[in-house]
Design a protein around this motif. Sequence first.
Motif, short mmCIF file in Angstrom:
data_model
loop_
_atom_site.label_atom_id
_atom_site.label_comp_id
_atom_site.label_asym_id
_atom_site.label_seq_id
_atom_site.Cartn_x
_atom_site.Cartn_y
_atom_site.Cartn_z
N LYS A 283 62.19 -25.89 32.60
CA LYS A 283 63.28 -26.20 33.54
C LYS A 283 64.61 -26.38 32.81
CE LYS A 283 64.44 -29.22 37.39
NZ LYS A 283 63.91 -30.26 38.27
N ALA A 284 64.62 -27.17 31.77
CA ALA A 284 65.89 -27.42 31.06
C ALA A 284 65.61 -28.01 29.69
CB ALA A 284 66.73 -28.40 31.87
N ALA A 294 72.46 -30.68 29.63
CA ALA A 294 71.24 -29.92 29.93
C ALA A 294 71.55 -28.43 29.97
CB ALA A 294 70.68 -30.39 31.26
N THR A 296 69.80 -24.56 30.87
CA THR A 296 68.69 -24.03 31.67
C THR A 296 68.20 -22.70 31.10
OG1 THR A 296 70.13 -22.77 33.09
CG2 THR A 296 69.68 -25.05 33.74
N THR A 405 74.21 -31.86 34.34
CA THR A 405 73.13 -31.69 35.33
C THR A 405 73.71 -31.36 36.71
OG1 THR A 405 73.05 -34.09 35.62
CG2 THR A 405 71.35 -33.12 34.22
#
Length: 488
Positions: A283-284, A294, A296, A405
């Motif tokens: 996901k990250a 974050a 991705t 995020t």
Amino acid sequence: MAEKKQLRIATRNSGFIDPENIDSYIAAGGYLGLAKCLGEMTPDQVIETMKASGIRGRGGAGFPTGVKWGFASKYASDDKYVVCNADEGDPGAFMDRAILEGDPHSVLEAMAIGAYAIGGNKGTIYIRAEYPMAIERLKIAIKQAEEKGVIGKNIMGTDFSFDLDIKYGAGAFVCGEETALINSMEGNRGEPYTKPPFPAEAGYWDKPTIVNNVETLASIPAIIVKGAEWFNGIGTETSKGTKVFALAGKINNVGLIEVPMGITLQEVIMEVGGGVRDGKEFKAVQTGGPSGGALTYKDLDVKIDYESLVACQSMMGSGGMIVMDQDDCMVSIAKFFVEFTMEETCGKCTPCRIGSKRIYEALDKITMGQGSLEDIEKLKQMSNAIKDTALCGLGQTMPNPVLSTMRVFEDEYTAHVVDKKCPAGVCSDLLEFVVVDDKCVGCTLCKRVCPVDCISGNAKEIHVIDQAACIKCGACLDKCKFDAIIKQ
Ligand SMILES: Cc1cc2nc3c(=O)[nH]c(=O)nc-3n(C[C@H](O)[C@H](O)[C@H](O)COP(=O)(O)O)c2cc1C
Ligand code: SF4
Ligand code: SF4
Ligand code: SF4
């Protein structure tokens, strides 16, 4: 395959030599770099070699080491200091600890090289007291280095002298920031102060001081011995050499790795790290610890270097790398990091002291299903204001996990505030545990483990959960052998 992607410079000796025996270090080429500096090079040549190598600080800021040393060398003073920053406060990071435990002499040698280069005579290692083995090995190493004449008076028969001592940090994250560290070493509150003057001009006891990170220092003897060109040939245009990372989170191979700059995130996570644990979906990845951001799957082809990570709104930081999978809620992750910095703020300036609390409260509200679209907008505004106005790097970077995020997982924030759902199934206030009627066989197992007796039903009958009484502990879901309980 994965091993081939790694290249060990800062950790070249860790695990291969006896860290408690100086002869073991010397047999591996140790103190040759210092001997070369003292015997064949002027201080200016040492500084030029550092500049030509392209090495940049591994403590987070990525400042060119040769340039920093060059500044300190220009100031005349009776005393000049070399400080090793071994505070290592990032949660989950242990690169510096591993180097100090596995190869303490490489750091001592580099500090002596740095002192020779800037015209310094004293050195201090500021290390967190929670690292007892590293401290013990440093003490042994300093004693043995003094006995061998590679630290102390008239090193290797020259007129260069360099004394070393150790000071202990008490585990405050902010004390890793160089001005707070200097305050702490002087016995003051561990609070940052405004620069200039930079430590290179007026640092420890107001004397010219270079502060360098453990990993930066550990690479330096190898650069002196093998030459600037060798080091400069590794990495990317702007980021030379290697970087040590602490892989953590939902990844198969957790632990320390050292890789050349320019390697992609894909190679690090999927090859060196062995991919996401339990075959789950990536996901990250959070780089840069609590100050970072974050990234991705869209960023997996990014080459790891200082500039590229910043361009993706994250940062290199000191080397923490936390991998997340489909079961991680990005709002909760942002809340986790903000909670850490909120607790670690020194409180000196208002944007960070109050702002971190307000940001935490807003995130908490969202994870409890009480947030609104207006809260998301306010979070953005507060984050940008704090970035612009906080005094030190702790406050300036504190909103990064929130902003990053929000940038890549805005839909997840919206789901929390509009649909009142946590798509990853993490935020307990937004979850319900329910029995799927056509799967329940009435075995009663869930009923027997429920700590608050909120499941009803007789044997061989469909069971029912009283949502008002459920405390969302998840015990029933773990216990059911028929996949008849789901979290939604
Ligand atoms: C909040 C905060 C914490 C920091 N913690 C550390 C740390 O634990 N270790 C470290 O080497 N640098 C840390 N730094 C960076 C130092 O201020 C400084 O830039 C670094 O020690 C310089 O060494 P380098 O040039 O070799 O990276 C921190 C910075 C900030 C803002
Ligand atoms: S930004 Fe935070 S940690 Fe830094 S000086 Fe201000 S209050 Fe202290
Ligand atoms: S454990 Fe599963 S199958 Fe058994 S009663 Fe509970 S929900 Fe039904
Ligand atoms: S989640 Fe916990 S409290 Fe809720 S029904 Fe299941 S066992 Fe009981």
